[in-house]
Design an enzyme around this catalytic site. Structure first.
Site, PDB file in Angstrom:
ATOM      1  N   LYS A   1      14.466 -25.572 -39.011  1.00 57.35           N
ATOM      2  CA  LYS A   1      14.440 -24.844 -37.739  1.00 57.35           C
ATOM      3  C   LYS A   1      13.529 -23.758 -37.726  1.00 57.35           C
ATOM      4  O   LYS A   1      13.124 -23.156 -38.620  1.00 57.35           O
ATOM      5  CB  LYS A   1      16.107 -24.146 -37.754  1.00 57.35           C
ATOM      6  CG  LYS A   1      17.037 -25.367 -37.734  1.00 57.35           C
ATOM      7  CD  LYS A   1      18.400 -24.527 -37.863  1.00 57.35           C
ATOM      8  CE  LYS A   1      19.578 -25.408 -38.485  1.00 57.35           C
ATOM      9  NZ  LYS A   1      20.772 -24.813 -38.709  1.00 57.35           N
TER      10      LYS A   1
ATOM     11  N   ASP B   1      26.220 -25.850 -36.686  1.00 61.00           N
ATOM     12  CA  ASP B   1      25.621 -25.286 -37.658  1.00 61.00           C
ATOM     13  C   ASP B   1      26.655 -24.673 -38.726  1.00 61.00           C
ATOM     14  O   ASP B   1      27.766 -24.720 -38.380  1.00 61.00           O
ATOM     15  CB  ASP B   1      24.830 -23.851 -37.319  1.00 61.00           C
ATOM     16  CG  ASP B   1      24.236 -23.103 -38.273  1.00 61.00           C
ATOM     17  OD1 ASP B   1      23.534 -23.813 -39.092  1.00 61.00           O
ATOM     18  OD2 ASP B   1      24.373 -22.042 -38.445  1.00 61.00           O
ATOM     19  N   LEU B   2      26.217 -24.328 -39.952  1.00 54.20           N
ATOM     20  CA  LEU B   2      27.434 -24.162 -40.791  1.00 54.20           C
ATOM     21  C   LEU B   2      27.689 -22.620 -41.234  1.00 54.20           C
ATOM     22  O   LEU B   2      28.575 -22.045 -40.729  1.00 54.20           O
ATOM     23  CB  LEU B   2      27.161 -25.066 -42.186  1.00 54.20           C
ATOM     24  CG  LEU B   2      28.142 -24.830 -43.365  1.00 54.20           C
ATOM     25  CD1 LEU B   2      29.490 -25.090 -42.792  1.00 54.20           C
ATOM     26  CD2 LEU B   2      27.605 -25.620 -44.434  1.00 54.20           C
ATOM     27  N   ASP B   3      26.685 -22.172 -41.879  1.00 53.02           N
ATOM     28  CA  ASP B   3      26.514 -20.612 -42.175  1.00 53.02           C
ATOM     29  C   ASP B   3      26.486 -19.850 -40.947  1.00 53.02           C
ATOM     30  O   ASP B   3      25.673 -19.908 -39.997  1.00 53.02           O
ATOM     31  CB  ASP B   3      25.489 -20.319 -43.207  1.00 53.02           C
ATOM     32  CG  ASP B   3      25.448 -18.754 -43.647  1.00 53.02           C
ATOM     33  OD1 ASP B   3      26.540 -18.263 -43.539  1.00 53.02           O
ATOM     34  OD2 ASP B   3      24.575 -18.546 -43.767  1.00 53.02           O
TER      35      ASP B   3
ATOM     36  N   SER C   1      22.927 -28.339 -40.555  1.00 56.68           N
ATOM     37  CA  SER C   1      22.537 -27.227 -41.350  1.00 56.68           C
ATOM     38  C   SER C   1      21.298 -27.171 -42.053  1.00 56.68           C
ATOM     39  O   SER C   1      21.081 -28.482 -42.791  1.00 56.68           O
ATOM     40  CB  SER C   1      23.818 -27.232 -42.190  1.00 56.68           C
ATOM     41  OG  SER C   1      23.707 -26.239 -43.240  1.00 56.68           O
ATOM     42  N   ALA C   2      20.986 -26.102 -42.535  1.00 54.99           N
ATOM     43  CA  ALA C   2      19.825 -26.166 -43.471  1.00 54.99           C
ATOM     44  C   ALA C   2      20.291 -26.029 -44.941  1.00 54.99           C
ATOM     45  O   ALA C   2      19.324 -26.118 -45.632  1.00 54.99           O
ATOM     46  CB  ALA C   2      18.992 -24.603 -43.130  1.00 54.99           C
TER      47      ALA C   2
ATOM     48  N   GLU D   1      25.249 -22.342 -32.825  1.00 52.69           N
ATOM     49  CA  GLU D   1      24.290 -21.651 -33.758  1.00 52.69           C
ATOM     50  C   GLU D   1      24.335 -20.267 -33.854  1.00 52.69           C
ATOM     51  O   GLU D   1      24.457 -19.671 -32.708  1.00 52.69           O
ATOM     52  CB  GLU D   1      22.743 -22.287 -33.378  1.00 52.69           C
ATOM     53  CG  GLU D   1      22.009 -23.023 -34.062  1.00 52.69           C
ATOM     54  CD  GLU D   1      21.830 -22.809 -35.559  1.00 52.69           C
ATOM     55  OE1 GLU D   1      21.986 -21.425 -35.797  1.00 52.69           O
ATOM     56  OE2 GLU D   1      21.370 -23.405 -36.615  1.00 52.69           O
ATOM     57  N   ASP D   2      24.180 -19.782 -34.834  1.00 55.52           N
ATOM     58  CA  ASP D   2      24.134 -18.131 -35.226  1.00 55.52           C
ATOM     59  C   ASP D   2      22.790 -17.414 -35.324  1.00 55.52           C
ATOM     60  O   ASP D   2      22.605 -16.358 -35.328  1.00 55.52           O
ATOM     61  CB  ASP D   2      25.017 -17.734 -36.076  1.00 55.52           C
ATOM     62  CG  ASP D   2      24.420 -17.896 -37.748  1.00 55.52           C
ATOM     63  OD1 ASP D   2      24.125 -19.214 -37.949  1.00 55.52           O
ATOM     64  OD2 ASP D   2      24.371 -17.169 -38.574  1.00 55.52           O
TER      65      ASP D   2
ATOM     66  N   LYS E   1      18.980 -15.707 -42.751  1.00 50.89           N
ATOM     67  CA  LYS E   1      19.948 -16.667 -42.058  1.00 50.89           C
ATOM     68  C   LYS E   1      19.450 -17.777 -41.400  1.00 50.89           C
ATOM     69  O   LYS E   1      18.515 -17.636 -40.612  1.00 50.89           O
ATOM     70  CB  LYS E   1      21.055 -15.996 -41.005  1.00 50.89           C
ATOM     71  CG  LYS E   1      21.734 -14.821 -41.627  1.00 50.89           C
ATOM     72  CD  LYS E   1      22.681 -14.223 -40.692  1.00 50.89           C
ATOM     73  CE  LYS E   1      23.725 -13.289 -41.358  1.00 50.89           C
ATOM     74  NZ  LYS E   1      24.658 -12.511 -40.537  1.00 50.89           N
TER      75      LYS E   1
ATOM     76  N   THR F   1      28.872 -17.967 -45.237  1.00 46.78           N
ATOM     77  CA  THR F   1      28.322 -17.908 -46.482  1.00 46.78           C
ATOM     78  C   THR F   1      27.417 -16.932 -46.959  1.00 46.78           C
ATOM     79  O   THR F   1      26.801 -16.795 -48.090  1.00 46.78           O
ATOM     80  CB  THR F   1      27.925 -19.448 -46.798  1.00 46.78           C
ATOM     81  OG1 THR F   1      27.326 -19.952 -45.600  1.00 46.78           O
ATOM     82  CG2 THR F   1      29.166 -20.328 -47.467  1.00 46.78           C
TER      83      THR F   1
END
Ligand code: B16
Ligand code: MG
Length: 224
Positions: free
Chosen positions: A147, A11-13, A116-117, A171-172, A47, A19
């Site tokens: 998601k 995942d990114l953020d 990522s979303a 994932e966070d 998030k 971010t």
């Protein structure tokens, strides 16, 4: 023939970069203009949530209704402000030990993807200089189902040519962990163990996940 090497999807953020703090600033400004109170705690609920869904939630919390045209304008303005922060990002914004983890996975020839979303994912990866690590990128421009639907991760696994059971997801967000679980992937939560209790493993951050532990997880037998 499927690739038998374990694939890793990030995942990114909240996993690679933080971010969320930039999303917060931009959403807060927008909320203020609309006379809606928006706190850091409210931001927690956004998030991993898409841009459209985030604005819908903020308007709902503030009991506000806007026309479709205004909705589009608000989303556009929020993104423009968000991008002014993103454009200032550098390698310093990469979360601790993420680069070392990527280096290790690359050295060991594990296929790597982003799931990522965010519709700004590629721009962010370019700014922080991580683009070249990724064999596949699936972002908010490529998915129709958010998601906890596993679409984003299943697409990433397909692009990497691996069976979902042979993929690991970092994932966070809880919805991201649920997406990975539904997609039959091994889920690794990065963050709060209480929030991410549904994950197969949880680490506070990549500092807590040393390479020896990662190696053991990657070597775990799966049902191929
Ligand atoms: P954008 P992730 C998510 O990123 C963020 O956590 C979420 O707050 C944001 O609304 C969403 O991306 C969409 O981002 O406005 O850039 O398209 O955690 O899925 O990498
Ligand atoms: Mg995230």
């Amino acid at each position: 023939m499927k690739n038998s090497k374990k694939a890793v999807i990030f995942d990114l953020d909240g996993v690679i970069v933080d971010t969320a703090k930039f999303h917060f600033l931009a959403w807060q400004n927008l909320a203020e203009k609309l006379g809606i109170t928006f706190t850091a705690e409210d931001n927690e609920h956004l998030k991993g949530v898409s841009r459209v869904r985030s604005l819908e939630k903020i308007l709902k919390w503030g009991h506000k209704e806007v026309s479709q045209e205004e909705f589009e304008e608000l989303m556009h303005d929020k993104n423009e402000e968000y991008l002014t922060y993103v454009n200032q990002m550098t390698t310093k914004d990469i979360l601790p030990r993420v680069k070392e983890t990527l280096d290790y996975l690359k050295k060991e020839n594990h296929p790597i993807a982003l799931g990522s979303a965010s519709k700004n994912a590629k721009r962010i990866l370019k700014h922080v200089g991580l683009m070249h690590y990724f064999d596949a990128i699936v972002d908010g421009n490529e998915v129709t189902q958010a998601k906890p639907n596993p679409e984003v991760f299943l697409k990433a696994a397909k692009l990497l040519n691996v069976n979902p059971q042979n993929a690991i997801v970092f994932e966070d967000s809880l919805s991201g962990i649920e997406a990975a679980n539904t997609g039959q992937m091994l889920s690794i939560g990065i963050g709060n163990a209480r929030v991410l209790a549904a994950a197969d493993y949880v680490f506070k951050n990549f500092r807590e996940l040393d390479l020896e532990t990662l190696k053991n997880i990657l070597n775990k037998q799966t049902n191929l």
